[in-house]
Design an enzyme around this catalytic site. Structure first.
Site, PDB file in Angstrom:
ATOM      1  CE  LYS A 225     -48.938  20.428 -24.871  1.00  0.00           C
ATOM      2  NZ  LYS A 225     -48.385  19.009 -25.326  1.00  0.00           N
ATOM      3  CB  SER A 297     -51.644  16.899 -24.403  1.00  0.00           C
ATOM      4  OG  SER A 297     -50.074  17.006 -24.491  1.00  0.00           O
ATOM      5  CB  SER A 321     -48.608  15.114 -26.544  1.00  0.00           C
ATOM      6  OG  SER A 321     -49.307  14.480 -25.543  1.00  0.00           O
TER       7      SER A 321
END
Length: 587
Positions: A225, A297, A321
């Site tokens: 990420k 996310s 997330s």
């Protein structure tokens, strides 16, 4: 920058407002202008300097306006003293903003209830043990077909590499090709790192040839990420203001993976500043349905791993997330106990809530990744050294698993949820009905998240650069950050007290009923909200499909540091239902 003139002097620029704003009611007294002219406030651009009007003393009328915002009711005779105090406070706030080095965690450090050794007692001393090829009925040799190789569980790939039946370089080239071909369609990759990946893969192969085996992730390509710093490689937070950001240091979790012989194939997308699936390059897609966003996310990490673009991935969770994109895309993820994985040199959103965890195709893969990134670091004062042992060659027989019947009945429940519950029962677990009920005041916990996030990105709001973010809806970060300045300090403290009560309530539920874990639909009964604030772990796995393009999953919630029990129960669900094996149609 162009400066807009406000009509009749009634408006207030955003900088003028924020210069006076604070988490205390008195310190946000400059809201008076906003209350008279909200439209002008919303359209105002940033003032480069504080003008004389903005530096003027706060009036009793200003205080009265703030009282309306804060649901207060001071006596008229007391407002003059409050206004004088608020003026002095405002001056102090401005001095603090001009001089304070904020590259620090707050002095208050959140700790979960529970002891690491007690939570980890289930398989203590056994390490993390993946299923064996024999138990899975798998061939000893890797498949010849590149797509079959790409979708194989990471634990199988790791065994093929360890036994030198597969080279890291071959696997890495398969994934780099898929990243190049499919990444743009999924909008799930911010930055590919092909040169670095090939270099690291060749090093992994050389190490094996020389008898140096680095562990269960040796030679496996992964996606990280794009909020984990990587020295010399851009780390953008998915947000327009940071798209040119190139850090000088590397996050601790990335360093741990490199030492373990893993191969960084790409930086994956995230919703801007770790919210949603909209980033500066577009919107990340669900690999089962490209018309649908992947949720967030940890958008690119979930989308990419399910689409077979890397062996495993890293995500983070503050409030959903990891769980939410895993549900949307059909991934398997572990949200660890808060503090288990050090966050040093990773983007800070909420110091008392952010957690780093793996997102993979199978829950066994996720357990292996967690075993490598696990551990404290001096750069993260919330982190703790906690053992993690989980033997997936041993079944879950005898584990006590809590649930509520209504979670699996009526509106919102699916056949896949009831199938998961049946799988837990068939695995020999004892289902225990608990008396958990969502408490209405748990909603106040969101105050903590909003205020911490606004503090972390204070500069973005004060500078006006928040206007650069693509997503500007009322529920998006820019408005959330601005609105957080309206929260009185007292409300934040009261929310912290509610958080302590929530921690005790959840801990009491598990202890009083003697359960090792709780199984529930992922978004049932406020459990996602509650357990993020208690800091306790969970594991999510795919259970089926609502339609051909809609994966569905379930979550197993655990005790503090009790990931092993949650993972073992999730593993039983995953292997008994077999839904994880279905591949998305993208190719």
């Amino acid at each position: 920058m162009e400066i807009h003139e406000e009509r009749s002097g009634e408006g207030i620029s955003r900088r003028g407002f924020l210069a006076s704003a604070s988490v205390s009611a008195a310190a946000v007294a400059a809201l008076a202008g906003l209350s008279r002219d909200a439209e002008a406030f919303e359209s105002a651009t940033v003032q480069p300097e504080t003008n004389d009007d903005e530096a003027a003393a706060i009036s009793t009328e200003d205080i009265a306006a703030v009282e309306r915002v804060m649901a207060l009711g001071f006596r008229a005779g007391d407002r003059e003293a409050v206004a004088a105090s608020a003026t002095r406070q405002r001056d102090g706030f401005e001095r603090r903003r001009a001089s304070t080095d904020l590259d620090r965690h707050p002095s208050e450090v959140f700790r979960v209830l529970g002891e690491p050794e007690i939570g980890n007692a289930l398989d203590a001393g056994r390490g993390v043990v993946a299923p064996t090829m024999a138990s899975a009925g798998s061939p000893v040799s890797p498949p010849d077909d590149d797509e079959d190789l790409a979708f194989a569980p990471a634990w199988k790939q790791a065994d093929w590499i360890r036994t030198r039946r597969l080279t890291s370089e071959r696997l890495t080239r398969v994934y780099l090709d898929r990243i190049e071909r499919l990444g743009p369609r999924l909008e799930c990759v911010v930055t590919a790192t092909p040169e670095l990946a090939i270099e690291q893969a060749r090093r992994a192969d050389r190490d094996l040839a020389n008898g140096r085996y680095r562990g269960p992730l040796h030679g496996l390509p992964y996606g990280a990420k794009d909020l984990f710093d990587t020295a010399g490689i851009s780390t953008t937070y998915g947000a327009e203001p940071y798209r040119e950001r190139v850090p000088e240091r590397t996050a601790v979790v990335i360093e741990r993976l490199e030492r373990a012989g893993a191969v960084l194939a790409c930086k994956t997308t995230l919703g801007a500043l770790a919210y949603g699936d909209i980033w500066f390059g577009g919107r990340t897609r669900n690999p089962f349905d490209l018309s649908q966003g992947s949720s967030g996310s940890s958008a690119g990490s979930s989308s990419g791993v399910v689409a077979g673009l890397f062996s495993f991935s890293l995500g983070t969770e503050t409030l959903g997330s990891i769980v939410s994109p895993s549900m949307r895309c059909g991934a398997a993820g572990i949200r660890p106990t808060f503090g288990r994985v050090a966050r040093t040199d990773s983007m800070e959103l909420c110091w008392s809530l952010d957690k780093i965890g793996p997102i993979c195709r199978t829950i066994a893969d996720a357990a292996l990744v967690l075993s490598v990134i696990n551990g404290a670091d001096a750069g993260d004062p919330s982190s703790v050294d906690a053992p993690f042992d989980c033997d997936l060659t041993r079944d879950a027989y005898g584990l006590r698993v809590g649930y509520r019947p209504e979670w699996f009945e009526g509106r919102g429940a699916t056949e896949h949820d009831t199938a998961a519950l049946a799988a837990v029962r068939d695995a020999g677990c004892e289902l225990v009905e608990i008396d958990y009920e969502y408490q209405e005041n748990f909603g106040a916990l969101r105050t903590i998240l909003n205020v911490e996030a606004a503090a972390a990105f204070e500069e973005l709001t004060l500078s006006g650069r928040d206007e650069m973010l693509k997503w500007q809806q009322p529920q998006a970060w820019p408005n959330t950050f601005r609105s957080a300045w309206m929260v009185p300090a007292i409300e934040l403290i009261q929310a912290q007290r509610i958080r302590r009560a929530a921690c005790e309530y959840w801990d009491d539920q598990l202890a009083r009923h003697g359960v090792d874990a709780v199984v529930a639909p992922s978004f049932a009964a406020g459990l996602l909200l509650l357990t993020n604030f208690t800091g306790t772990p969970c594991a999510v796995v795919r259970t089926g499909f609502r339609s051909e393009t809609r994966p569905h999953g379930i979550t197993v919630w655990g005790r503090s540091f009790g990931e092993a029990a949650a993972v073992k129960v999730a593993h039983e669900i995953e292997r008994r239902l077999g839904a994880w094996e279905t591949r998305p149609p993208i190719s």
